[in-house]
Design an enzyme around this catalytic site. Structure first.
Site, mmCIF file in Angstrom:
data_model
loop_
_atom_site.group_PDB
_atom_site.id
_atom_site.type_symbol
_atom_site.label_atom_id
_atom_site.label_comp_id
_atom_site.label_asym_id
_atom_site.label_seq_id
_atom_site.Cartn_x
_atom_site.Cartn_y
_atom_site.Cartn_z
ATOM 1 N N TRP A 102 0.821 -1.221 0.000
ATOM 2 C CA TRP A 102 0.000 0.000 0.000
ATOM 3 C C TRP A 102 0.840 1.250 0.000
ATOM 4 O O TRP A 102 0.484 2.249 -0.636
ATOM 5 C CB TRP A 102 -1.009 -0.027 1.152
ATOM 6 N N ASP A 172 -1.908 6.456 6.347
ATOM 7 C CA ASP A 172 -2.978 5.625 5.785
ATOM 8 C C ASP A 172 -3.311 4.552 6.820
ATOM 9 O O ASP A 172 -2.650 3.535 6.910
ATOM 10 C CB ASP A 172 -2.493 4.990 4.476
ATOM 11 N N LYS A 196 -12.483 -1.910 6.435
ATOM 12 C CA LYS A 196 -11.726 -2.860 7.247
ATOM 13 C C LYS A 196 -12.201 -2.825 8.696
ATOM 14 O O LYS A 196 -12.645 -3.812 9.236
ATOM 15 C CB LYS A 196 -10.219 -2.577 7.191
HETATM 16 C C1 LIG Z 1 -7.438 -1.717 1.728
HETATM 17 C C2 LIG Z 1 -6.343 -0.691 1.814
HETATM 18 C C3 LIG Z 1 -6.188 0.310 0.841
HETATM 19 C C4 LIG Z 1 -7.101 0.416 -0.353
HETATM 20 O O1 LIG Z 1 -8.317 0.850 0.064
HETATM 21 P P1 LIG Z 1 -9.501 1.276 -0.928
HETATM 22 O O2 LIG Z 1 -10.509 1.791 0.036
HETATM 23 O O3 LIG Z 1 -9.915 0.035 -1.648
HETATM 24 O O4 LIG Z 1 -8.986 2.311 -1.843
HETATM 25 C C5 LIG Z 1 -5.189 1.236 1.012
HETATM 26 N N1 LIG Z 1 -4.359 1.188 2.073
HETATM 27 C C6 LIG Z 1 -4.462 0.229 3.012
HETATM 28 C C7 LIG Z 1 -3.511 0.232 4.162
HETATM 29 C C8 LIG Z 1 -5.452 -0.733 2.918
HETATM 30 O O5 LIG Z 1 -5.573 -1.683 3.863
#
Ligand SMILES: *Cc1c(COP(=O)(O)O)cnc(C)c1O
Length: 361
Positions: A102, A172, A196
């Site tokens: 990511w 993030d 999540k």
């Molecule tokens: C799942 C995830 C993403 C992508 O998320 P989207 O909402 O599908 O854009 C980005 N960063 C992390 C750390 C993730 O777990």
């Protein structure tokens, strides 16, 4: 009706009590004879839902008053673009730390907007560790430092908040927000896709320090400009109303269960059991530096990859689902977010021990 033990990385398990409440209110919300989904976001009733969701999130994370909470869309992936649009400003420079899938994606998107310096990377180790803070090559002119506190695919999680001086720290937190208490004041921006650890897909939460508003470049689309969104209480256009409502129920569920200090203890216990079982076996393994193992996403491999399909099918027969690892790392992954109950982890451990007994040589 039998609910399965769901270890999906995302969209992930939601608390059963929350789903039951949403079910009970689906057709007749607040005795109004309609669903919250069928209600205008401009009504006082819905505005109260959004305000309560924000207030509960603020209480859970002890968000200081000089931070704004934004309810947005587009997932974490759109934040990879919104962060540079809003923060990179005149210097056109930013530092990124690369710890896996990511962060690599965030870096790639960031490069479309300006001069991205990868100040540290653990790529040499196959992203099995977090680069030692002492060796980060930060650029003093960087507009911000971006990092990924929990790499959902690699199962790698920081055990510290990096000190980057006065430069805004951007995180993030898609896969570990609300898993434990957090010192929000250390951050410039925190963002997370909801699917999540918060609620259904379609909602993205952004927590931004107010001195970072109003710095977007001119070409930044109206809807992507944090200042505009903040000025309009996240109602510049139609927000993802059902997502906000459901996230609000999840926040109430967390508060009702004692808040983040309590959930942290449960999360630590769930993760410790799983790692301990993996480490105590010669059949299962996890390659991540033990100091930086994620408490939310636990990847593991079997001694023989040829047994993967059998493992997954027998697991499913035992109501243990969504254990297949991400295609780029293979093996298995158990995502054990807040809503995954400890008894689900216990059921997984029992199954893993039985499977090992049957198949280890
Ligand atoms: C799942 C995830 C993403 C992508 O998320 P989207 O909402 O599908 O854009 C980005 N960063 C992390 C750390 C993730 O777990």
């Amino acid at each position: 009706m039998a609910r399965v033990h769901n270890f999906c990385a995302g969209p992930a398990a939601l608390p059963q009590e929350v789903l039951e409440q949403a079910r009970d209110e689906m057709l007749d919300w607040q005795g109004r004879g309609l669903s919250v989904m069928e209600t205008s976001h401009r009504t006082p009733e819905f505005m109260a839902v959004a305000a309560a969701a924000e207030q509960d999130l603020r209480e859970l994370l002890a968000i200081p008053d000089n931070y704004r909470v934004l309810f947005m869309q587009g997932g974490a992936t759109l934040q990879f673009a919104m962060v540079p649009f809003n923060l990179m400003g005149s210097s056109g420079k930013a530092d990124y730390i690369n710890t896996g899938h990511w962060s690599t994606k965030a870096i790639k998107e960031g490069r479309r907007f300006g001069d991205v310096n990868v100040a540290a990377s653990s790529e040499d180790s196959g992203f099995m560790t977090v680069p030692d803070r002492a060796n980060w090559q930060l650029d003093p002119e960087a507009a911000y430092v971006h990092y990924t506190p929990n790499e959902t695919i690699g199962g790698l999680e920081y055990d510290f908040i990096p000190d980057v001086g006065d430069v805004p720290l951007v995180a993030d937190m898609s896969s570990n927000i609300l898993s434990r208490p957090l010192d929000v004041s250390r951050y410039g921006v925190i963002y997370a896709g909801a699917q999540k650890n918060i609620g259904p897909a379609g909602l993205t939460i952004v927590i931004v320090r107010d001195d970072l508003l109003g710095k977007a470049v001119d070409v930044c689309p109206t809807l992507m400009n944090y200042q505009n969104v903040a000025d309009n209480d996240s109602m510049l256009n139609t927000p993802p109303t059902f997502g906000v409502y459901l996230a609000g129920l999840v926040f109430k569920w967390l508060k009702g269960n004692g808040g983040l200090e309590v959930i942290e203890k449960v999360n630590l216990r769930k993760a410790a059991k799983l790692y301990q079982a993996i480490d105590n076996s010669t059949f299962y393994s996890n390659p991540v530096d033990p100091r930086y193992r994620s408490i939310m996403n636990v990847p593991f491999r079997l001694a023989d990859d040829n047994l993967n399909a059998e493992f997954l099918s027998q697991a499913a027969n035992n109501q243990l689902v969504n254990l297949k690892g991400h295609r780029i790392v293979g093996g298995m992954r158990a995502s054990i977010y807040n809503a995954v109950q400890e008894d689900s982890v216990d059921a997984l451990l029992e199954f893993m021990a039985d499977f090992e007994k049957k198949y280890s040589k």
